[in-house]
Design a protein around this motif. Sequence first.
Motif, PDB file in Angstrom:
ATOM      1  N   ASP A 273       0.852  -1.183   0.000  1.00  0.00           N
ATOM      2  CA  ASP A 273       0.000   0.000   0.000  1.00  0.00           C
ATOM      3  C   ASP A 273       0.888   1.234   0.000  1.00  0.00           C
ATOM      4  OD1 ASP A 273       0.235   0.921   3.034  1.00  0.00           O
ATOM      5  OD2 ASP A 273       0.002  -1.248   3.047  1.00  0.00           O
TER       6      ASP A 273
ATOM      7  N   SER B 211      -5.325   1.557  -1.075  1.00  0.00           N
ATOM      8  CA  SER B 211      -5.023   2.949  -0.726  1.00  0.00           C
ATOM      9  C   SER B 211      -6.256   3.535  -0.054  1.00  0.00           C
ATOM     10  CB  SER B 211      -4.645   3.767  -1.964  1.00  0.00           C
ATOM     11  OG  SER B 211      -5.672   3.728  -2.930  1.00  0.00           O
TER      12      SER B 211
ATOM     13  N   ALA C  44      -3.801   8.636   3.049  1.00  0.00           N
ATOM     14  CA  ALA C  44      -2.811   9.096   2.065  1.00  0.00           C
ATOM     15  C   ALA C  44      -2.644  10.613   2.096  1.00  0.00           C
ATOM     16  CB  ALA C  44      -3.206   8.639   0.662  1.00  0.00           C
TER      17      ALA C  44
ATOM     18  N   GLY D 263      -3.904   6.255  -6.559  1.00  0.00           N
ATOM     19  CA  GLY D 263      -3.666   5.340  -5.439  1.00  0.00           C
ATOM     20  C   GLY D 263      -3.635   3.898  -5.888  1.00  0.00           C
TER      21      GLY D 263
END
Lengths: 342, 342
Positions: B85, B139, B144, B280
């Motif tokens: 990830d 993600s 993030a 992502g």
Amino acid sequence: MNEKAGKQSIRFGEPPYIIGSAAVAGPKEIDGPMAKYFDRVSEDATFGKDSWEEGESEMVRQAVNMAIQKSGIEKEEIRYIFAGDLLGQIIASTFGIKDMSIPTFGLYGACSTCGEALSLSAMTIAAGYADNVIAEASSHYGSAEKQFRFPLEYGNQRPLSATWTVTGSGAFVVSNRESEVCIKGVTTGKIVDYGVKDSMNMGACMAPAAADVIYQHLQDFGIKPTYYDRIITGDLGKVGKTILTDLLAMNNIDISGNHMDCGIEIFDNDEQDTHSGGSGCGCSATVLAGYILKMVASGEWKRVLFVPTGAMLSTVSFNEGQTIPGIAHAVMIEHHEKGKDV
Amino acid sequence: MNEKAGKQSIRFGEPPYIIGSAAVAGPKEIDGPMAKYFDRVSEDATFGKDSWEEGESEMVRQAVNMAIQKSGIEKEEIRYIFAGDLLGQIIASTFGIKDMSIPTFGLYGACSTCGEALSLSAMTIAAGYADNVIAEASSHYGSAEKQFRFPLEYGNQRPLSATWTVTGSGAFVVSNRESEVCIKGVTTGKIVDYGVKDSMNMGACMAPAAADVIYQHLQDFGIKPTYYDRIITGDLGKVGKTILTDLLAMNNIDISGNHMDCGIEIFDNDEQDTHSGGSGCGCSATVLAGYILKMVASGEWKRVLFVPTGAMLSTVSFNEGQTIPGIAHAVMIEHHEKGKDV
């Protein structure tokens, strides 16, 4: 023929070889007992660059280039690189190798990364997907402390269970060309979580994962610890070593006679104030590249089980109250008499 | 027989299959055109947990468990998991899979991770090292943005070149058991750095890497873009798509007729204010698991080239003035008529 061995291992039909390796390390490592085996040690922690991170990348670059040079092959003959480090988004590896134009698999296994990289490299070579690949791992005391713990300038007190992140990079050319060192098999570790939450005691976080993968390796291959001249963990340190041997003893496995830990060997822990020992991806990677492979190549050690150990520490998950799970990967490294069948 | 193809590709002798997949996504994705193809969408961005990070792990857990369930095999038949990830030390993956007791290879390829995981999974199956493995990538918008840019509460303005990180996880069971979808080959990407330093323009950072790996893939297999029904990049968005088609056109390669980008498809970018598109690891992973594989399994598309694209962004390297290099990995996914030779 390659074959699945037991639950989580692979036995290679034609074992891949390690045909070149290099260890580059930093200023603290110069005073340690392993320094004389390293290819290069630098008094300058930034390796002539502007930051610890750029310095770590420079170390990666030097180790990879030296390993290729020592292997006697051309850079163009390298088909893939398997690399990783401790930093968020593995920037040490990325910026270290980005100009080499080699197809790249980025890895994250915390301090077990060297084992993960060697496993995937050996699997790739043994399957015939490539003739030569690179496995590489690095860590840096400055960049790691800054990311995981306190600013160095703060000068925090470190408990005796703490380890000291090694500034170092180890790189390996894994190949189908014969050499004195081969990789007979690999055992891939699971994430093991005993619920430890102490970021200053990485040994305790990792020891259960090391015990798990060593136990499973012996089961999968149907061998005893005495099969090996050394069973070598990555960076458990003194605290982790005790836990590991105790955990295995509870399963009637005695490794007390032939266990070695790279974290205990890399520094003179009493003289250098490194407490439980060295740690970081660069700890096991440099000790393997510099010392262990020489012992295996010379035949002094016929067989070693190399088990880098990682703690899945993150400041984000840690500050959110999560545990620090561990992982470890085992690589069967053996002496090979050139010209003899394996 | 598996074989090396050209400079950086592998052609599988007996192609591995994808026998199960699952896509789990979050609240923003519910309003996008792909939502109807996903296995589960949650109105709750923390998926019932206490933080975005724990929510992302929960999403990972659900996707992996659902993919296994849909594949019809038992969890105990999974030999390895390849997962990653965007978060530092890949904590979303680690905490999502840690209790599954499956040997784990942790990966970091930024948003290209799904391609890296599928490549290594296919290589592992085709080499006979396992019968079934999992590839997974995720993600999360909240985790993030918090890590890479600004606190969400700050409400910063986003330029039109910015993409919106997808909250999503895609998981895949790759196997030697026959299904309607097989992986014929893979092309592993190099890190490509055109010197872009704009963290709000990931498309421009990644497009050169995508162009590089697509170009090399076509060379390595000696095929033209029209071989594929679709050439599908991960998350270039509108800005990156233009750069990609322009870069390839400069090499006399025209993909304008069959190029698709998961980042452009996953949101209704005008209605949802997602500007250049979605991004992502979870973007390409969920669109593959939810939509693309259905199109390939049904035979509506016979052949697609799946090319997740990653930008090696880190706040540390970025703030130290470094560029944002890109990487992309290409996976040849094809329809398979059950019972026919491949």
